[in-house]
Design a protein around this motif. Structure first.
Motif, PDB file in Angstrom:
ATOM      1  N   ASN A  29      48.414  43.004  26.173  1.00 27.78           N
ATOM      2  CA  ASN A  29      48.345  41.677  26.783  1.00 27.78           C
ATOM      3  C   ASN A  29      49.355  41.526  27.912  1.00 27.78           C
ATOM      4  N   ALA A  30      50.470  42.248  27.830  1.00 27.81           N
ATOM      5  CA  ALA A  30      51.488  42.158  28.878  1.00 27.81           C
ATOM      6  C   ALA A  30      50.943  42.630  30.225  1.00 27.81           C
ATOM      7  N   THR A  31      49.929  43.486  30.222  1.00 29.41           N
ATOM      8  CA  THR A  31      49.360  43.945  31.490  1.00 29.41           C
ATOM      9  C   THR A  31      48.672  42.795  32.225  1.00 29.41           C
ATOM     10  N   ALA A  32      48.157  41.813  31.490  1.00 26.27           N
ATOM     11  CA  ALA A  32      47.507  40.667  32.123  1.00 26.27           C
ATOM     12  C   ALA A  32      48.536  39.789  32.827  1.00 26.27           C
ATOM     13  N   PRO A  61      48.014  35.896  28.360  1.00 27.16           N
ATOM     14  CA  PRO A  61      47.099  36.685  27.522  1.00 27.16           C
ATOM     15  C   PRO A  61      45.825  35.919  27.153  1.00 27.16           C
ATOM     16  N   THR A  62      45.939  34.630  26.863  1.00 33.81           N
ATOM     17  CA  THR A  62      44.759  33.836  26.508  1.00 33.81           C
ATOM     18  C   THR A  62      43.816  33.712  27.701  1.00 33.81           C
ATOM     19  N   GLN A  63      44.362  33.456  28.883  1.00 34.19           N
ATOM     20  CA  GLN A  63      43.526  33.362  30.081  1.00 34.19           C
ATOM     21  C   GLN A  63      42.809  34.681  30.340  1.00 34.19           C
ATOM     22  N   ALA A  64      43.527  35.785  30.199  1.00 33.48           N
ATOM     23  CA  ALA A  64      42.915  37.105  30.421  1.00 33.48           C
ATOM     24  C   ALA A  64      41.812  37.371  29.400  1.00 33.48           C
ATOM     25  N   VAL A  70      42.567  44.348  35.329  1.00 33.53           N
ATOM     26  CA  VAL A  70      43.306  44.259  34.063  1.00 33.53           C
ATOM     27  C   VAL A  70      42.845  45.367  33.113  1.00 33.53           C
ATOM     28  N   LYS A  71      41.529  45.586  33.021  1.00 36.60           N
ATOM     29  CA  LYS A  71      41.017  46.672  32.166  1.00 36.60           C
ATOM     30  C   LYS A  71      41.553  48.022  32.632  1.00 36.60           C
ATOM     31  N   LEU A  72      41.567  48.246  33.938  1.00 39.15           N
ATOM     32  CA  LEU A  72      42.073  49.505  34.475  1.00 39.15           C
ATOM     33  C   LEU A  72      43.555  49.679  34.158  1.00 39.15           C
ATOM     34  N   LEU A  73      44.344  48.615  34.339  1.00 36.86           N
ATOM     35  CA  LEU A  73      45.772  48.688  34.018  1.00 36.86           C
ATOM     36  C   LEU A  73      45.981  49.027  32.541  1.00 36.86           C
ATOM     37  N   ARG A  74      45.202  48.420  31.683  1.00 35.83           N
ATOM     38  CA  ARG A  74      45.330  48.672  30.244  1.00 35.83           C
ATOM     39  C   ARG A  74      44.930  50.109  29.907  1.00 35.83           C
ATOM     40  N   THR A  75      43.856  50.577  30.519  1.00 36.58           N
ATOM     41  CA  THR A  75      43.404  51.954  30.291  1.00 36.58           C
ATOM     42  C   THR A  75      44.450  52.945  30.778  1.00 36.58           C
TER      43      THR A  75
END
Length: 144
Positions: free
Chosen positions: A22-25, A32-35, A103-108
């Motif tokens: 969630n920190a990546t968002a 985190p909720t908005q993301a 955001v998905k890319l950052l998390r991946t």
């Protein structure tokens, strides 16, 4: 069945993983909720607010705030529901879909970097556990 201490450790690890991801968002300017809400809208397509609240587990007041902020940021748009013109549906804008993809890319990338830093056996154990973890996620969803 596994002992309570082990189950507690598993719950704790899952919670820590979720917090770290969630920190990546927040790096993209979203809570985190908005993301999470943006991701659900971008993934599922147009959603009614009642359905969105149920899927996300948010009360109507919190959902209203989140949807308002995402709309203000130009990440989602509100449209009348063609099946019930009194109701509103929300869908991601192009900007919202692009931000969700970032955001998905950052998390991946974060997961890939961390897996690369682990011993090979640990990384393989985590990857091999994916089917069982997916089953756990489905079982948890079914309890709600």
């Amino acid at each position: 069945m596994t002992d309570t201490e082990t189950l507690s450790k598993l719950r704790g690890v899952i919670s820590r993983l979720a917090r770290e991801l969630n920190a990546t968002a927040t790096a993209e300017g979203l809570t985190p909720t908005q993301a999470s809400v943006l991701g659900l809208i971008a993934f599922r397509g147009p959603l009614g607010l009642t359905e969105l609240a149920q899927l996300e587990g948010l009360n109507p007041t919190m959902l209203s705030r989140v949807v308002g902020k995402l709309t203000e940021l130009g990440l989602i748009q509100r449209d009348p529901n063609p099946d019930d013109l009194r109701a509103i549906r929300v869908e991601a804008t192009d900007a919202g879909r692009h931000l969700h993809e970032r955001v998905k890319l950052l998390r991946t990338e974060a997961i890939a970097t961390c897996l690369d830093q682990l011993p090979t056996a640990s990384a393989e154990t985590i990857i091999n556990a994916l089917p069982a973890l997916e089953e756990l996620a489905l079982a948890l969803r079914a309890t709600h």
